[in-house]
Scaffold this active site. Structure first.
Site, mmCIF file in Angstrom:
data_model
loop_
_atom_site.group_PDB
_atom_site.id
_atom_site.type_symbol
_atom_site.label_atom_id
_atom_site.label_comp_id
_atom_site.label_asym_id
_atom_site.label_seq_id
_atom_site.Cartn_x
_atom_site.Cartn_y
_atom_site.Cartn_z
ATOM 1 N N GLU A 1 135.170 -22.477 62.753
ATOM 2 C CA GLU A 1 134.874 -21.797 64.014
ATOM 3 C C GLU A 1 135.907 -22.095 65.102
ATOM 4 O O GLU A 1 136.017 -21.335 66.066
ATOM 5 C CB GLU A 1 133.484 -22.201 64.505
ATOM 6 C CG GLU A 1 132.335 -21.719 63.641
ATOM 7 C CD GLU A 1 131.960 -22.696 62.540
ATOM 8 O OE1 GLU A 1 130.846 -22.608 62.018
ATOM 9 O OE2 GLU A 1 132.801 -23.553 62.186
ATOM 10 N N GLU B 1 112.605 -29.782 72.727
ATOM 11 C CA GLU B 1 113.244 -28.787 71.889
ATOM 12 C C GLU B 1 113.562 -27.534 72.703
ATOM 13 O O GLU B 1 113.040 -27.328 73.802
ATOM 14 C CB GLU B 1 112.331 -28.423 70.713
ATOM 15 C CG GLU B 1 112.081 -29.563 69.738
ATOM 16 C CD GLU B 1 113.283 -29.866 68.855
ATOM 17 O OE1 GLU B 1 114.350 -29.237 69.049
ATOM 18 O OE2 GLU B 1 113.150 -30.735 67.976
#
Length: 469
Positions: free
Chosen positions: A226, A279
């Site tokens: 990437e 989260e």
């Protein structure tokens, strides 16, 4: 200053200073334990952070205690901000990532790197870094924007990806590798060979690198780096250098690099904490009973380094997850279903991962079925997506209000709702449980829905929006 002048985190922050209201500097001391995260969550966190919250500027805290070092949050806190880093507009970020993935630019090696201005190989102590603890219920301080770069032990290239890491001791972290991502496959390959996996953990980078690092499969196949996409986004090759203590490379203009190895040892994320950390969906995460240990061999950093972090839920994390997923979905649909999908938006209401808005340009009555086929194809290829809203080209797919307008005036539940039950979902969705719904046969399965808010093509003229001129 323009986006072309950005080469690292420092120049990105200088760029933000030239944009009205995009960077706030806080000079008074704040604590790494809970305080810095609480301030940011209220002032600039955004959904899914619990109210009161809002979209706000990036925030540079110059004196984070007890180590009295700078920390920045909110670099990715708005789509407009992120688009500006790469010289585009918010509606073109996904297309920029797709184009960069098709024209990658490899990084170039250099002998000297700014991140090696200070190298510490003895008496390693992670507590000397301003690593925040997000809430008092957390398992400990977490490196939340640690970009890991590692080589495939089987020789199939390298990978960059972001993973959460909990500080367990002066030279010890645990790492939660997202299942199915490339770093986990590298780790398992090294483990099969009886070896540890060398890993360079970067903190504080050019925003384009973080944005590219979150591109998933099938846009980025195994072995594709990437960093090559990031180089193309930036328009020039990034510089990489050899690490000082391990067989790995590092990005030379990072603020910090933690050189280490992912070992075969597994330990609990915490022995006594109730939760791991918040989260991205806005709930407290579960403590993992056994995660791989990372042993740090060296800490390297630039002069006067700036630590970069995210708090978990909020616009910043949602944007990072959304950009790559939107690009992957658009590329997949255009290759395998149709070319008339105009854009995609993964809403922060789904953490940038679960709730998808798709925009189409219908050309005939056959497209009434095509848009629904496209949505079902997305469910098959991207199991994390839970709900899809389909809209026409005259609806701003990036406006939650405009999408709700389409839902209100162009949707009838008896003919425009498609449900799919008892299929694989995303593990962090707390509702996918037989306790929540009797139609779910086992933990981890879920029900999904398509909301077709497009106008039937034959009725297009009757649903024309008012033109003001």
């Amino acid at each position: 200053m323009t986006s072309t002048d950005i080469s690292d985190l420092r120049t990105a922050l200088e760029f933000l200073k030239t944009q009205d209201g995009e960077l706030q500097t806080i000079s008074q001391p704040v604590q790494a334990f809970c305080e810095i995260s609480a301030i940011y969550a209220e002032k600039a966190g955004g959904v899914p952070v619990k109210p009161p919250t809002r979209q706000g500027p990036a925030m540079l805290f110059e004196r984070v205690m007890p180590v009295d070092q700078p920390v920045v949050l909110g670099v990715f806190g708005s789509r407009e901000r992120c688009a500006a880093y790469i010289g585009t507009t918010p509606d073109k970020i996904a297309d920029c990532l797709i184009e960069a993935s098709k024209n990658p630019l490899s990084p170039r090696y250099v002998d000297t790197a700014p991140v090696h201005q200070h190298v510490q190989t003895e008496a390693i102590d992670l507590s000397r870094l301003p690593i925040p603890t997000v809430t008092s219920d957390d398992a400990g301080p977490f490196v939340t924007l640690g970009l890991a770069m590692a080589k495939d032990p089987n020789g199939n290239g390298r990978n960059i990806s972001v993973h959460r890491m909990c500080v367990q001791g002066p030279d010890t972290l645990t790492i939660w590798m997202v299942p199915g991502r490339h770093l986990e496959s590298f780790y398992l390959a090294a483990k099969a060979q009886g070896k540890n996996l060398p890993i360079a953990i970067h903190i504080g980078l050019d925003p384009a690198i973080y944005m590219a690092s979150c591109c998933p499969s099938p846009l980025i196949p195994l072995g594709f780096n990437e960093l090559d996409i990031a180089s193309r986004l930036r328009g020039r090759a990034y510089e990489i250098a050899s690490c000082k203590t391990i067989d790995a490379d590092c990005i030379s203009h990072a603020e910090y690099v933690l050189e280490g190895e992912i070992t075969h040892e597994l330990i609990p994320e915490s022995q006594d904490a109730k939760y791991s950390l918040p989260e991205f969906l806005g709930y407290n995460g579960k403590v993992h009973p056994g995660l791989p240990v990372v042993k740090i061999k060296a800490i390297t950093h630039r002069n006067n380094p700036i630590y970069q972090t995210v708090i978990g839920p909020g616009y910043e994390q949602s944007n990072l997850l959304a950009f790559g997923l939107e690009a992957a979905i658009l590329d997949f649909l255009r290759k395998h279903v149709c070319q008339r999908v105009s854009n995609a938006y993964c809403s922060p209401a789904g953490g940038g991962y679960l709730l998808l808005f798709l925009q189409f340009q219908k050309q005939n009555e056959l497209d009434d079925g095509m848009v629904r086929q496209a949505a079902l194809a997305v469910f098959g290829a991207f199991k994390m997506i839970k709900q899809i809203v389909l809209v026409d080209a005259d609806v701003n797919v990036f406006s939650e209000e405009d999408v709700w307008w389409a839902m209100t005036t162009r949707f009838q539940v008896d003919v425009d709702l498609i449900s799919v039950t008892n299929v694989l979902g995303f593990p962090l969705d707390p509702s996918q449980s037989p306790v929540f719904s009797p139609t779910i046969s086992s933990q981890g399965l879920t029900a999904k829905a398509v909301f077709d808010c497009t106008v039937p093509y034959r009725l297009k003229a009757a649903f024309a929006r008012v033109e003001f001129s």
